[in-house]
Design a protein around this motif. Structure first.
Motif, mmCIF file in Angstrom:
data_model
loop_
_atom_site.group_PDB
_atom_site.id
_atom_site.type_symbol
_atom_site.label_atom_id
_atom_site.label_comp_id
_atom_site.label_asym_id
_atom_site.label_seq_id
_atom_site.Cartn_x
_atom_site.Cartn_y
_atom_site.Cartn_z
ATOM 1 N N PRO A 49 2.927 -15.075 42.874
ATOM 2 C CA PRO A 49 2.418 -15.696 44.202
ATOM 3 C C PRO A 49 1.227 -16.232 43.091
ATOM 4 O O PRO A 49 0.300 -15.537 43.090
ATOM 5 N N PHE A 50 0.525 -17.293 43.414
ATOM 6 C CA PHE A 50 -0.777 -18.038 43.194
ATOM 7 C C PHE A 50 -1.896 -17.731 44.196
ATOM 8 O O PHE A 50 -1.595 -18.241 45.570
ATOM 9 N N VAL A 51 -2.810 -17.181 43.763
ATOM 10 C CA VAL A 51 -4.003 -16.703 44.319
ATOM 11 C C VAL A 51 -4.838 -18.207 44.442
ATOM 12 O O VAL A 51 -5.803 -18.566 42.944
ATOM 13 N N ALA A 52 -5.512 -18.664 44.766
ATOM 14 C CA ALA A 52 -6.768 -20.201 45.476
ATOM 15 C C ALA A 52 -7.550 -19.436 45.190
ATOM 16 O O ALA A 52 -8.975 -18.124 44.851
ATOM 17 N N ASN A 53 -8.490 -20.758 44.370
ATOM 18 C CA ASN A 53 -9.743 -20.468 44.148
ATOM 19 C C ASN A 53 -11.032 -19.778 45.595
ATOM 20 O O ASN A 53 -10.339 -19.956 46.737
ATOM 21 N N GLN A 54 -11.348 -18.439 45.085
ATOM 22 C CA GLN A 54 -12.460 -17.944 46.057
ATOM 23 C C GLN A 54 -11.232 -16.922 47.607
ATOM 24 O O GLN A 54 -11.303 -17.428 48.312
ATOM 25 N N GLY A 55 -9.686 -17.264 46.466
ATOM 26 C CA GLY A 55 -8.850 -16.716 47.877
ATOM 27 C C GLY A 55 -8.796 -15.291 46.978
ATOM 28 O O GLY A 55 -9.547 -14.172 46.693
ATOM 29 N N ILE A 56 -8.651 -14.329 48.667
ATOM 30 C CA ILE A 56 -8.609 -12.571 49.381
ATOM 31 C C ILE A 56 -7.422 -11.861 49.079
ATOM 32 O O ILE A 56 -6.792 -13.192 49.982
ATOM 33 N N GLY A 57 -6.758 -11.553 48.840
ATOM 34 C CA GLY A 57 -5.464 -10.735 48.728
ATOM 35 C C GLY A 57 -6.119 -8.804 48.604
ATOM 36 O O GLY A 57 -6.302 -8.715 48.521
ATOM 37 N N VAL A 58 -4.283 -8.632 49.078
ATOM 38 C CA VAL A 58 -4.265 -7.086 49.253
ATOM 39 C C VAL A 58 -3.231 -6.921 49.041
ATOM 40 O O VAL A 58 -2.287 -7.495 49.263
ATOM 41 N N LEU A 59 -3.807 -6.243 48.080
ATOM 42 C CA LEU A 59 -2.166 -5.542 47.396
ATOM 43 C C LEU A 59 -2.307 -3.755 47.935
ATOM 44 O O LEU A 59 -3.018 -2.752 48.191
#
Length: 727
Positions: free
Chosen positions: A173-183
């Motif tokens: 997936p595309f991760v936006a600028n300043q985006g936070i994600g959890v793997l």
């Protein structure tokens, strides 16, 4: 010490031991590196997070600000340098560093700064917890708290997030600028097969969530998600997880041949959201395979990898600062409304006609600037309004006043700057609304930003017309006006009015003024005017007359201007500079800058006023001094690539207020000041026999703006005096 720092240090020694001025003029080390100087500024901001004289939530706010500052620096300045390295552009900075050398030194300093941020957060989290403001992670709560968190997650979060399997069947997936994600590293219980899942956190969700209760408890959105993996992944065992955050290149480069600037910016804003990744932040114990996946899929090239066991995204802590705990914040401050305008029953035009007015925000209300336009909009004798708009905010009374004026049939012109970084989208929206109301909207130059802060009202009076002008050092932004210190100058001086017309004709019709009467305008005459004033001080010093330069600005990076100040120092001119942020000038070097002192003021309010003052043959401060306020900093972009104005303070009252109050108070401050040393280190001013806090001084003393009857009542501003040798 790395190689670049060793080189800089060795050249510093050469400077200090050299008496050959011609040789000094050719050494790159006569300048500090711009980016490292900015990082030193953010260190000073961060230091306020550990200032035990401040309430805890205000300390937290400084930590949040330092995080927000650093994000923007990385997304714009560092992204630009990384781009130079990728394209193999070997443009040497003014301090002699190549892009690759600069990028290496910046990365090293950013990692050091991030370590200090984590240490500050660890201390503040503990102290806030002791004060009844807890920030929790995975620790258990009581039954009611756990139930509330589960209900909140199911009601507000579960439907918004989208877990996505990471495997060959699903594109990354595309991760936006300043985006936070959890793997998440999972095991499917049905067949014991390993599974990797990603949850990207939508920007619409709050960064921190407050748990109800008398005692404040907050939880980050990523921790809330991780506490509810059983809801997200039923039938899976969670082996581990890692939180990550991405920063992307967010600068917008202007194409000179752009045919439609509005259309270009609308598409450029979209492109910015998909810029190259320049920072990857990793939190927690990342599975090596998951980390490798991120590195590969995000296409990292010259990106900075930051790992921490603390938190990521310090700017998000600003949400906790809004906790309703007055005893943990600065005592509230309400700006005063200018007393002389009140003495004219609120008639701003009558007050300006009587005498020029200077107002200092936030000590004096920004509402007077809004009222200036509101009165113009409702005044049947006002025939025209012209206004520059760089940043106006999301809820702008200025925009409303301009719309009301246009709807009332007045001629209204608004110069809307589309290139105001990170405000481009909002400015496009304002421009559209203004045009619909009948305002003539102008976007100015393609390759120059219109940064001047000017408002002009033409009013029918008697047999003719009178022009009223507002010149500001800051933006027409009601929110920042509460925390930025800026000057608003109102005048009905006919010469200033005629120059304001020339300025607007220059912006709207590209009609370059051949001459001006009082204003200096960049990129035409502002730099030459500064040089003329500096050269006058050099001549006065050579003739044995008193010679001094006092100046206040946000940044000083232009090498030509710095060299001119070096020339003045070598001639014996005493120079005192208050530079809040970046300063590439190296003070206190024998044979080069021994007569230059540089200080930075960091405190409750963000110092934003820009002032130049020249002694003009007498000891400073004095009535003969040439005093100017300006929208421009001492940067090449302000002097050569932006439309700016510099305004002389010719009225005696406003001249003295700007020089003997605002400028002098900044020089006298001891409690919020840092001194720049010759090696680039900033040293906080220590305890003083005569402590002085300029913010407290202006918060507790009467208005600058024509105090009128308040003087007769005995409420006088204490007179400031320069204690020479103690600054």
């Amino acid at each position: 010490m790395n190689k670049e720092n060793m080189l800089q240090a060795s050249e510093s020694v050469e400077i200090s031991e050299s008496c050959d001025n011609s040789k000094l003029a050719t050494l790159p080390a006569r300048y500090f590196n711009r980016e490292l100087s900015w990082l030193a500024f953010n260190e000073r901001v961060l230091a306020e997070a550990t200032n035990r004289n401040y309430p805890l939530l205000e300390r937290l706010r400084f930590l949040s600000i330092s995080g927000s500052n650093l994000d923007e620096f990385l997304m714009v300045r560092v992204a630009g340098i990384a781009g130079q390295v990728r394209r193999q552009i070997e443009e040497i900075s003014i301090d002699g560093a190549t892009p690759s050398q600069a990028l290496s030194a910046i990365h090293e300093k950013v990692l050091q700064l991030e370590t200090v941020q984590q240490e500050a957060w660890s201390e503040l989290k503990r102290l806030l917890g002791d004060a009844g403001v807890r920030v929790i992670g995975d620790e258990p709560l009581d039954k009611a708290g756990e139930a509330w968190l589960t209900d909140y997650f199911l009601e507000h979060i579960m439907a918004v997030i989208t877990p996505q399997a990471i495997d060959p069947a699903h594109p990354f997936p595309f991760v936006a600028n300043q985006g936070i994600g959890v793997l998440f590293s999972l095991t499917r219980e049905a067949d014991d097969s390993p599974v990797m899942e990603m949850v990207l956190i939508p920007s619409s969700l709050p960064r921190f969530v407050r748990i109800p209760g008398e005692e404040a408890a907050w939880i980050s959105i990523e921790d809330l998600i991780c506490r509810n993996t059983d809801q997200i992944f039923p039938g899976f065992a969670v082996n581990g997880h890692g939180v990550f955050r991405v920063l992307r290149d967010s600068d917008i480069e202007i194409e000179e041949d752009a045919e439609d600037l509005v259309r270009y910016y609308r598409t450029a804003i979209q492109r910015r959201r998909r810029g190259i990744v320049i920072v990857l932040q990793l939190q927690g114990k990342f599975d090596p395979a998951a980390e490798d996946l991120l590195r590969n899929q995000l296409g990292l090239d010259r990106a900075l990898i930051m790992k921490t066991d603390g938190i990521i995204g310090f700017s998000g802590l600003s949400a906790i600062c809004d906790e309703d705990r007055p005893e943990l914040k600065f005592e509230p401050y309400s700006p005063r409304y200018p007393e002389r305008i009140l003495e004219h029953d609120g008639d701003i035009f009558a007050a300006i006609r009587e005498k020029d007015i200077v107002i200092q925000h936030p000590y004096e209300s920004f509402e007077v600037v809004i009222d200036f336009l509101r009165q113009a909009a409702g005044d049947p004798d006002v025939v025209a309004i012209k206004q520059t708009l760089y940043r106006a905010g999301k809820q702008s009374a200025i925009i409303s006043a301009l719309i009301a004026a246009a709807e009332a049939g007045k001629s209204v012109t608004a110069v809307v700057e589309l290139k105001a970084r990170f405000d481009e989208e909002q400015n496009l929206l304002w421009a559209s609304q203004l045009e619909r109301a009948g305002v003539q909207v102008i976007y100015g130059f393609v390759d120059w930003k219109t940064h001047a802060k000017v408002s002009m009202v033409v009013r029918r009076e008697g047999e003719g017309h009178r022009t009223y002008c507002h010149f500001g050092t800051g933006n027409y932004h009601p929110i920042t006006a509460r925390i930025y210190t800026d000057l608003s100058y109102f005048t009905a001086d006919p010469a200033a009015g005629r120059d304001a017309v020339r300025l607007f004709n220059f912006i709207t019709g590209y009609v370059e003024p051949k001459t001006t009467e009082v204003l200096a305008i960049s990129p035409i005459s502002l730099r030459p005017k500064l040089y003329e004033c500096i050269d006058t001080e050099i001549a006065n010093a050579a003739a044995g007359r008193p010679a001094a330069i006092w100046a206040k600005m946000n940044s000083l990076t232009d090498p030509e201007l710095i060299d001119r100040l070096y020339d003045a120092s070598q001639a014996g001119v005493e120079i005192m500079l208050v530079v809040r942020g970046i300063c590439c000038l190296r003070p206190g070097i024998p044979g080069l800058s021994e007569h230059i002192m540089v200080k930075s003021v960091i405190g409750r309010f963000l110092e934003h006023v820009r002032i130049w003052a020249f002694a003009n043959g007498a000891e400073m401060p004095n009535r003969k001094a040439h005093v100017f306020i300006t929208s421009a900093d001492g940067m090449s972009r302000n002097l050569d690539r932006r439309v700016e104005v510099m305004v002389p303070m010719r009225n005696k009252t406003v001249h003295d207020q700007v020089l003997d109050q605002v400028m002098l108070a900044n020089l006298l401050d001891t409690e919020q000041s840092w001194m720049l040393e010759p090696d680039g280190h900033y040293e906080r001013v220590g305890e003083s026999d005569n402590p002085f806090n300029l913010h407290r001084y202006f918060m507790t003393n009467p208005s600058l703006s024509g105090r009128g009857a308040s003087i007769a009542s005995g409420r006088k501003v204490p007179k400031l005096s320069l204690r020479r040798g103690n600054i």
